[in-house]
Design a protein around this motif. Sequence first.
Motif, mmCIF file in Angstrom:
data_model
loop_
_atom_site.group_PDB
_atom_site.id
_atom_site.type_symbol
_atom_site.label_atom_id
_atom_site.label_comp_id
_atom_site.label_asym_id
_atom_site.label_seq_id
_atom_site.Cartn_x
_atom_site.Cartn_y
_atom_site.Cartn_z
ATOM 1 N N ARG A 202 3.770 -11.630 -4.991
ATOM 2 C CA ARG A 202 3.456 -10.291 -4.506
ATOM 3 C C ARG A 202 2.335 -10.370 -3.476
ATOM 4 N NH1 ARG A 202 2.024 -5.342 -8.630
ATOM 5 N NH2 ARG A 202 1.890 -3.635 -7.101
ATOM 6 N N LEU A 203 2.538 -9.746 -2.301
ATOM 7 C CA LEU A 203 1.531 -9.736 -1.252
ATOM 8 C C LEU A 203 0.756 -8.424 -1.210
ATOM 9 C CD1 LEU A 203 3.448 -11.353 1.751
ATOM 10 C CD2 LEU A 203 1.996 -12.482 0.049
ATOM 11 N N GLY B 271 5.818 -2.343 10.165
ATOM 12 C CA GLY B 271 6.015 -2.705 8.764
ATOM 13 C C GLY B 271 6.532 -4.125 8.630
ATOM 14 N N LEU B 272 7.586 -4.290 7.825
ATOM 15 C CA LEU B 272 8.135 -5.634 7.631
ATOM 16 C C LEU B 272 8.958 -6.105 8.812
ATOM 17 C CD1 LEU B 272 8.997 -6.073 3.863
ATOM 18 C CD2 LEU B 272 6.905 -6.514 5.132
ATOM 19 N N GLY B 273 9.046 -5.298 9.868
ATOM 20 C CA GLY B 273 9.572 -5.801 11.120
ATOM 21 C C GLY B 273 8.725 -6.930 11.668
ATOM 22 N N ALA B 274 7.496 -7.054 11.160
ATOM 23 C CA ALA B 274 6.629 -8.165 11.556
ATOM 24 C C ALA B 274 7.170 -9.502 11.085
ATOM 25 C CB ALA B 274 5.219 -7.952 10.981
ATOM 26 N N ALA B 275 8.039 -9.504 10.053
ATOM 27 C CA ALA B 275 8.513 -10.760 9.471
ATOM 28 C C ALA B 275 9.455 -11.542 10.389
ATOM 29 C CB ALA B 275 9.162 -10.487 8.111
ATOM 30 N N PRO B 276 10.597 -10.977 10.824
ATOM 31 C CA PRO B 276 11.447 -11.745 11.738
ATOM 32 C C PRO B 276 10.763 -12.042 13.061
ATOM 33 C CG PRO B 276 12.227 -9.483 11.564
ATOM 34 C CD PRO B 276 11.201 -9.670 10.488
ATOM 35 N N LEU B 277 9.838 -11.173 13.483
ATOM 36 C CA LEU B 277 9.113 -11.431 14.728
ATOM 37 C C LEU B 277 8.146 -12.603 14.576
ATOM 38 C CD1 LEU B 277 8.371 -7.817 16.032
ATOM 39 C CD2 LEU B 277 10.203 -9.382 16.728
ATOM 40 N N PHE C 282 1.398 -0.511 10.967
ATOM 41 C CA PHE C 282 1.555 -0.312 9.526
ATOM 42 C C PHE C 282 1.061 1.083 9.173
ATOM 43 C CE2 PHE C 282 0.835 -4.802 10.360
ATOM 44 C CZ PHE C 282 1.861 -5.413 9.659
ATOM 45 N N ASN C 283 1.388 1.531 7.975
ATOM 46 C CA ASN C 283 0.931 2.846 7.540
ATOM 47 C C ASN C 283 -0.561 2.854 7.271
ATOM 48 O OD1 ASN C 283 3.415 4.258 7.629
ATOM 49 N ND2 ASN C 283 4.014 3.393 5.652
ATOM 50 N N THR C 284 -1.026 1.812 6.546
ATOM 51 C CA THR C 284 -2.426 1.768 6.133
ATOM 52 C C THR C 284 -2.855 0.315 5.972
ATOM 53 O OG1 THR C 284 -4.008 2.650 4.503
ATOM 54 C CG2 THR C 284 -1.891 1.869 3.656
ATOM 55 N N ALA C 285 -4.149 0.078 5.789
ATOM 56 C CA ALA C 285 -4.676 -1.289 5.734
ATOM 57 C C ALA C 285 -4.054 -2.103 4.611
ATOM 58 C CB ALA C 285 -6.197 -1.243 5.565
ATOM 59 N N SER C 286 -3.740 -1.468 3.494
ATOM 60 C CA SER C 286 -3.185 -2.201 2.351
ATOM 61 C C SER C 286 -1.761 -2.684 2.597
ATOM 62 C CB SER C 286 -3.225 -1.334 1.092
ATOM 63 O OG SER C 286 -2.456 -0.154 1.264
ATOM 64 N N ASP C 287 -1.120 -2.215 3.663
ATOM 65 C CA ASP C 287 0.240 -2.646 3.994
ATOM 66 C C ASP C 287 0.267 -3.812 4.985
ATOM 67 O OD1 ASP C 287 1.431 -0.615 2.441
ATOM 68 O OD2 ASP C 287 1.288 0.821 4.095
ATOM 69 N N VAL C 288 -0.871 -4.153 5.554
ATOM 70 C CA VAL C 288 -0.917 -5.159 6.614
ATOM 71 C C VAL C 288 -0.586 -6.546 6.047
ATOM 72 C CG1 VAL C 288 -2.369 -6.293 8.337
ATOM 73 C CG2 VAL C 288 -2.579 -3.833 7.946
ATOM 74 N N VAL C 289 0.346 -7.228 6.691
ATOM 75 C CA VAL C 289 0.757 -8.574 6.287
ATOM 76 C C VAL C 289 0.907 -9.467 7.511
ATOM 77 C CG1 VAL C 289 1.945 -7.884 4.151
ATOM 78 C CG2 VAL C 289 3.204 -7.897 6.322
ATOM 79 N N LEU C 290 0.841 -10.760 7.278
ATOM 80 C CA LEU C 290 1.190 -11.806 8.247
ATOM 81 C C LEU C 290 0.193 -11.998 9.387
ATOM 82 C CD1 LEU C 290 5.059 -11.324 8.553
ATOM 83 C CD2 LEU C 290 3.859 -13.170 7.374
ATOM 84 N N THR C 291 -0.935 -11.324 9.371
ATOM 85 C CA THR C 291 -1.883 -11.501 10.470
ATOM 86 C C THR C 291 -2.354 -12.948 10.559
ATOM 87 O OG1 THR C 291 -3.643 -10.716 8.997
ATOM 88 C CG2 THR C 291 -2.678 -9.117 10.519
ATOM 89 N N ASP C 292 -2.671 -13.573 9.431
ATOM 90 C CA ASP C 292 -3.112 -14.971 9.455
ATOM 91 C C ASP C 292 -1.992 -15.894 9.910
ATOM 92 O OD1 ASP C 292 -5.654 -14.296 8.651
ATOM 93 O OD2 ASP C 292 -5.302 -14.736 6.533
ATOM 94 N N ALA C 293 -0.753 -15.556 9.566
ATOM 95 C CA ALA C 293 0.389 -16.386 9.977
ATOM 96 C C ALA C 293 0.559 -16.356 11.488
ATOM 97 C CB ALA C 293 1.659 -15.903 9.285
ATOM 98 N N SER D 236 -7.167 2.928 9.111
ATOM 99 C CA SER D 236 -7.934 2.134 8.148
ATOM 100 C C SER D 236 -8.004 0.659 8.517
ATOM 101 C CB SER D 236 -7.341 2.296 6.744
ATOM 102 O OG SER D 236 -5.962 1.961 6.726
ATOM 103 N N ALA D 237 -7.174 0.209 9.451
ATOM 104 C CA ALA D 237 -7.251 -1.150 9.984
ATOM 105 C C ALA D 237 -6.839 -1.096 11.444
ATOM 106 C CB ALA D 237 -6.351 -2.104 9.202
ATOM 107 N N GLY D 238 -7.560 -1.785 12.297
ATOM 108 C CA GLY D 238 -7.225 -1.809 13.712
ATOM 109 C C GLY D 238 -7.345 -0.445 14.358
ATOM 110 N N LEU D 239 -6.444 -0.157 15.287
ATOM 111 C CA LEU D 239 -6.439 1.119 15.988
ATOM 112 C C LEU D 239 -5.716 2.183 15.179
ATOM 113 C CD1 LEU D 239 -5.524 -0.145 19.586
ATOM 114 C CD2 LEU D 239 -7.800 0.249 18.628
ATOM 115 N N ARG D 240 -6.079 3.428 15.388
ATOM 116 C CA ARG D 240 -5.387 4.542 14.730
ATOM 117 C C ARG D 240 -4.204 4.994 15.579
ATOM 118 N NH1 ARG D 240 -6.730 8.757 11.171
ATOM 119 N NH2 ARG D 240 -8.904 8.036 11.084
#
Length: 240
Positions: A13-14, A106-112, A132-143, A159-163
């Motif tokens: 779980r991420l 969102g998870l469109g970040a995955a195939p990209l 993303f909707n909110t900071a808690s949804d952010v994934v893959l930045t380190d990748a 809540s993360a980055g630009l609004r």
Amino acid sequence: MQKRTLEIDSNERLTRDCYRLVLKGPRLPDICPGQFVHIEIPGKYLRRPISVCDADENGIVLLYKTVGEGTQVLSRINAGEGLDVLMPLGSGFSTAGGRVLLIGGGLGAAPLHFLCRRLREAGAEVSAVLGFNTASDVVLTDAYRALGVEPLIVTLDGSAGLRGVVTDAPLPDADRFCTCGPLPMMRSVCESMDMPGEVSMEERMGCGAGFCYGCTIQTGSGPARVCADGPVFRKEEISW
């Protein structure tokens, strides 16, 4: 297309509803960024299509959200168990070089992310904007950073980055763009970007191989099946 039984290496779980699934198997077929796999879920009639986040000859990485009963079941399957997988399916993104802008929602970040790796290996200059909707949804930045790309993050609540949404962000110059995410976001991107682009469409699927026509969309040249004719289309092909 191959039908393989792959072993779950990890299923972690991420975020609140996002999981990272790693499947292993020997001598896997080559997968292009933008293609997907079709997974058989125990106890469910229809398979679930999931885009590939990363892959090599020995394994694939998938990100998925628990949005229904099938993905809830998938989230409870443990490492060491096997999954029946059809792979690879659909058409992928172009991996030609140049300056490429990746726009994910969102998870469109995955195939990209998978596309980003292949583009970097080809010597392309890559930039990325991820919404993303909110900071808690952010994934893959380190990748992305591990590939030498610092993604610009945008969140609806700031809540993360630009609004705002991705089209509110100062988008870097590029020769072309590739986008994946919610349909309204991709439509806005295609209508606002004055450059060539590719779009990864998403529809509910039955067979995943083009037989049932359940994922048909309208294009400028007539009906097209997202699973077989896509999921990646040129922006000018889509009839929004």
